[in-house]
Write a protein that holds these residues in place. Structure first.
Motif, PDB file in Angstrom:
ATOM      1  N   ARG A 131       0.844  -1.196   0.000  1.00 27.08           N
ATOM      2  CA  ARG A 131       0.000   0.000   0.000  1.00 27.08           C
ATOM      3  C   ARG A 131       0.877   1.244   0.000  1.00 27.08           C
ATOM      4  O   ARG A 131       1.885   1.322   0.704  1.00 27.08           O
ATOM      5  CB  ARG A 131      -0.909   0.018   1.234  1.00 27.08           C
ATOM      6  CG  ARG A 131      -1.956   1.134   1.191  1.00 27.08           C
ATOM      7  CD  ARG A 131      -2.796   1.222   2.451  1.00 27.08           C
ATOM      8  NE  ARG A 131      -2.168   2.069   3.463  1.00 27.08           N
ATOM      9  CZ  ARG A 131      -1.615   1.623   4.575  1.00 27.08           C
ATOM     10  NH1 ARG A 131      -1.602   0.331   4.838  1.00 27.08           N
ATOM     11  NH2 ARG A 131      -1.075   2.459   5.444  1.00 27.08           N
ATOM     12  N   ILE A 132       0.492   2.222  -0.782  1.00 31.77           N
ATOM     13  CA  ILE A 132       1.192   3.499  -0.810  1.00 31.77           C
ATOM     14  C   ILE A 132       0.185   4.593  -0.483  1.00 31.77           C
ATOM     15  O   ILE A 132      -0.850   4.726  -1.154  1.00 31.77           O
ATOM     16  CB  ILE A 132       1.838   3.771  -2.189  1.00 31.77           C
ATOM     17  CG1 ILE A 132       2.884   2.705  -2.524  1.00 31.77           C
ATOM     18  CG2 ILE A 132       2.467   5.166  -2.210  1.00 31.77           C
ATOM     19  CD1 ILE A 132       4.073   2.663  -1.589  1.00 31.77           C
ATOM     20  N   ASP A 133       0.477   5.388   0.537  1.00 30.60           N
ATOM     21  CA  ASP A 133      -0.427   6.455   0.954  1.00 30.60           C
ATOM     22  C   ASP A 133      -0.162   7.766   0.207  1.00 30.60           C
ATOM     23  O   ASP A 133      -1.071   8.582   0.049  1.00 30.60           O
ATOM     24  CB  ASP A 133      -0.281   6.702   2.465  1.00 30.60           C
ATOM     25  CG  ASP A 133      -0.583   5.454   3.267  1.00 30.60           C
ATOM     26  OD1 ASP A 133      -1.700   4.909   3.117  1.00 30.60           O
ATOM     27  OD2 ASP A 133       0.296   5.000   4.024  1.00 30.60           O
ATOM     28  N   GLN A 155      -3.138   2.865  -7.149  1.00 25.25           N
ATOM     29  CA  GLN A 155      -3.051   4.321  -7.141  1.00 25.25           C
ATOM     30  C   GLN A 155      -4.392   4.997  -6.883  1.00 25.25           C
ATOM     31  O   GLN A 155      -4.443   6.193  -6.564  1.00 25.25           O
ATOM     32  CB  GLN A 155      -2.449   4.814  -8.462  1.00 25.25           C
ATOM     33  CG  GLN A 155      -0.986   4.434  -8.639  1.00 25.25           C
ATOM     34  CD  GLN A 155      -0.378   4.946  -9.931  1.00 25.25           C
ATOM     35  OE1 GLN A 155      -1.054   5.556 -10.762  1.00 25.25           O
ATOM     36  NE2 GLN A 155       0.915   4.707 -10.103  1.00 25.25           N
ATOM     37  N   THR A 158      -4.337   6.379  -3.347  1.00 16.92           N
ATOM     38  CA  THR A 158      -3.077   7.063  -3.039  1.00 16.92           C
ATOM     39  C   THR A 158      -3.183   8.553  -3.307  1.00 16.92           C
ATOM     40  O   THR A 158      -3.633   8.964  -4.386  1.00 16.92           O
ATOM     41  CB  THR A 158      -1.942   6.476  -3.909  1.00 16.92           C
ATOM     42  OG1 THR A 158      -1.826   5.069  -3.673  1.00 16.92           O
ATOM     43  CG2 THR A 158      -0.610   7.148  -3.601  1.00 16.92           C
TER      44      THR A 158
END
Length: 241
Positions: A131-133, A155, A158
């Protein structure tokens, strides 16, 4: 673009205590090996000050996993870790010779080391599982290949801050807005041309009014068809809904 060696930049850095002077990254220590790499706006903390409001909004969110696409010499990679204190920092920088500059920020400031990669690619993003915040993206036109929520489903969840390069890619701004407007609130941000006034005031107060640096609008430029073309900064803050 790496700053040419400027002997007076060291004097400026020493006067502000070898740290970023102002703004959201104030207090971030500057590694000695970066002394002749940074620009005056970066040292003073006024670099891309048009994004200050955006950094303030992001600071109020939980950003445990961040990704920097285009790490360069580490200014944003380190600054975002300093400000947000994430658990994971994934930094992509195509020029591997710059990786030691990026790492120096983290060791100097006792920050959790980033996970450093070379070039970001579509293949890597298609197979990305973490996971990318938050994504901070400045990759000279490659944003059109790397930012696509239909192709890279992760994305959609994100937050993204991206510098747009319409001088490299036509219709870039409109295309990115079209891709993300269903899942994100779109915010267009433009260069702050009052930045020089603030910088001049600080330098004057420090007795360094003769210090030379690239001012607006000539601080942004690219080579195009063998000519030096001046550009302006356009950013998108894609705030996930």
């Amino acid at each position: 673009m790496i700053n040419l060696k400027n002997p007076t930049i060291t004097e400026l850095i020493n006067k502000v205590g070898n740290q970023i002077y102002y703004g959201p990254f104030s207090g971030l220590k500057i590694p000695e090996i970066l002394f002749d790499q940074l620009t005056v706006p970066e040292v003073l903390g006024l670099y891309e000050s048009c994004l200050f409001e955006t950094w303030g909004k992001i600071a109020g969110k939980a950003m445990e996993n961040i990704m920097i696409i285009g790490g360069h010499t580490g200014y944003y990679s380190a600054s975002m870790s300093y400000l947000l204190q994430p658990k994971n920092n994934y930094t992509f920088e195509t020029n591997l010779s710059l990786h030691h500059f990026i790492s120096a920020w983290f060791s100097t400031n006792d920050l959790v080391s980033p996970k450093l990669y070379g070039a970001a690619t579509e293949v890597i993003f298609k197979n990305w599982e973490d996971r990318i915040d938050l994504i901070i993206c400045d990759c000279e036109g490659e944003e059109m290949n790397l930012l696509n929520p239909n192709q890279f489903q992760w994305q959609k969840a994100t937050d993204i801050v991206v510098e747009i390069h319409p001088f490299y890619k036509e219709k870039a701004l409109g295309e990115l807005i079209s891709r993300f407007k269903q899942t994100h609130q779109v915010n267009i941000i433009y260069d702050d041309f009052d930045e020089d006034t603030k910088i001049t005031k600080i330098l004057s107060g420090l007795g360094l009014q003769k210090l030379k640096y690239d001012k607006h609008p000539t601080h942004r430029w690219i080579h195009q068809k063998g000519k030096k073309m001046f550009t302006s900064g356009i950013f998108l803050y894609l705030d996930k809904l």
